[in-house]
Design an enzyme around this catalytic site. Structure first.
Site, PDB file in Angstrom:
ATOM      1  N   ARG A 244      -8.699  24.086  20.632  1.00 13.63           N
ATOM      2  CA  ARG A 244      -9.823  23.266  20.184  1.00 13.63           C
ATOM      3  C   ARG A 244     -11.121  23.813  20.750  1.00 13.63           C
ATOM      4  NH1 ARG A 244      -7.521  21.783  16.579  1.00 13.63           N
ATOM      5  NH2 ARG A 244      -6.874  19.703  15.889  1.00 13.63           N
ATOM      6  N   GLU A 273     -18.584  24.364  15.427  1.00  8.26           N
ATOM      7  CA  GLU A 273     -18.067  24.742  14.108  1.00  8.26           C
ATOM      8  C   GLU A 273     -18.716  23.843  13.055  1.00  8.26           C
ATOM      9  OE1 GLU A 273     -13.836  25.006  13.672  1.00  8.26           O
ATOM     10  OE2 GLU A 273     -13.532  25.773  15.707  1.00  8.26           O
ATOM     11  N   HIS A 291     -10.994  29.818  12.846  1.00  7.49           N
ATOM     12  CA  HIS A 291     -10.122  28.640  12.904  1.00  7.49           C
ATOM     13  C   HIS A 291      -9.012  28.732  11.857  1.00  7.49           C
ATOM     14  CE1 HIS A 291     -10.141  24.133  14.188  1.00  7.49           C
ATOM     15  NE2 HIS A 291      -8.901  24.606  14.067  1.00  7.49           N
TER      16      HIS A 291
END
Length: 319
Positions: A244, A273, A291
């Site tokens: 994360r 992000e 990601h």
């Protein structure tokens, strides 16, 4: 019953749901338009990945919602407890993407120890004019075999990482606040296997004794890895974060890389992000992916089928 897969779902998942009589909508609805769309179309189940946020405003405003599904592990983009307090089922697929994330960790590790991320930037530009210079620049690679991999977070993904590491001949140590030990089953040809039991250790010990660190913890309010933790690590160590964004201080990471405290980092997730910091994106010692930890065909098939199975079970028994 209508299901909105707002961040997409595999065709195998769609087929399974449609076979059970559900209507699957794959239209991508903007976050600010979700409430109107769900209410207008009387959507019963909302499926998301990491992009769509399901907060109290949607939960309160959309009375037709009976299920919220997360295709993946972490559910920090969903107000889980609030949704459940309103009688909404919240489901996810914690095991479906473990292997794909673990393999990406090693893609970043191999990139780092053999400078592939930098070589792939420079070879197209200078491979024909500075071949010998580039060869010399990338000549001091290291092997993963025999090195110590420290795993922070020893859940499903952490254990999958351990399995690959053991297969490569690495030494594995791990830290987890909630898990005292884990048994890793390493499969071989013809049904043979071995079980390796790994007892977790304090994070400080793992940081100090590892050649490489990989992070597998959920989203936190504060950094898990910052300057203090980087200082504890071996000189020249590498670190990978495919868990994360926001669990590692990126400013401290850049300082550790620029000072040569760390030799490289691999990042699949970022603090900001979808607009990562330019200093992170441009740093020559960072291997980068956008990601994509769970973004394999196999993982998406497993996710879609697992969501379909859970939804069918809930809908048939309770609705």
């Amino acid at each position: 019953m209508k299901i909105l897969a707002n961040d997409g779902i595999s065709q195998s998942g769609i087929n399974a749901l449609e076979k059970d009589g559900f209507e699957v909508i794959t239209t991508k609805v903007a976050q600010e338009q979700l409430i109107n769309y769900i209410n207008k179309n009387q959507v019963n189940a909302l499926l998301v990945r990491s992009a769509t946020k399901v907060r109290k405003d949607i939960i309160d405003a959309c009375e037709s919602l009976k299920i919220i599904g997360r295709g993946g592990v972490g559910m920090d983009n969903i107000d889980v407890e609030y949704a459940r307090s309103k009688g909404i089922h919240v489901i996810n697929t914690p095991a479906a993407s473990s292997s794909s994330v673990a393999e990406l960790v090693f893609a970043h590790l191999f990139n780092g120890v053999r400078f592939l991320h930098d070589a792939n930037r420079n070879m197209p530009l200078e491979g024909d004019s500075r071949f010998k210079d580039l060869k010399k620049s990338y000549a001091n690679g290291t092997e993963l075999r025999g090195k110590t991999l420290g795993i922070i977070g020893f859940g499903r993904i952490g254990r999958e990482v351990a399995k690959i590491a053991l297969g490569l001949g690495m030494k594995v140590i791990a830290s987890d606040k909630f898990i005292g030990k884990g048994t890793i089953k390493v499969d071989f040809y013809n049904g043979q296997y071995i079980n390796v039991e790994i007892e977790t250790e304090p994070m400080e010990d793992v940081l100090q004794h590892s050649d490489f660190i990989t992070l597998h913890v959920p989203a936190q309010k504060e950094y898990i890895i910052g300057k203090k933790e980087f200082d504890l690590m071996k000189d020249g160590a590498g670190i990978v974060n495919a868990a994360r964004g926001g669990i590692m201080d990126e400013v401290a990471l850049i300082d550790a890389l620029d000072s040569k405290k760390l030799s490289f980092a691999g990042l699949d997730v970022f603090e900001n992000e979808p607009t990562p910091a330019i200093k992170v994106l441009m740093n020559p010692y960072i291997s980068l992916t956008p990601h994509i930890g769970a973004a394999t065909n196999e993982a998406q098939d497993r996710i879609g089928l697992e969501l379909a199975s859970q939804i069918s079970s809930i809908m048939k028994t309770e609705l």
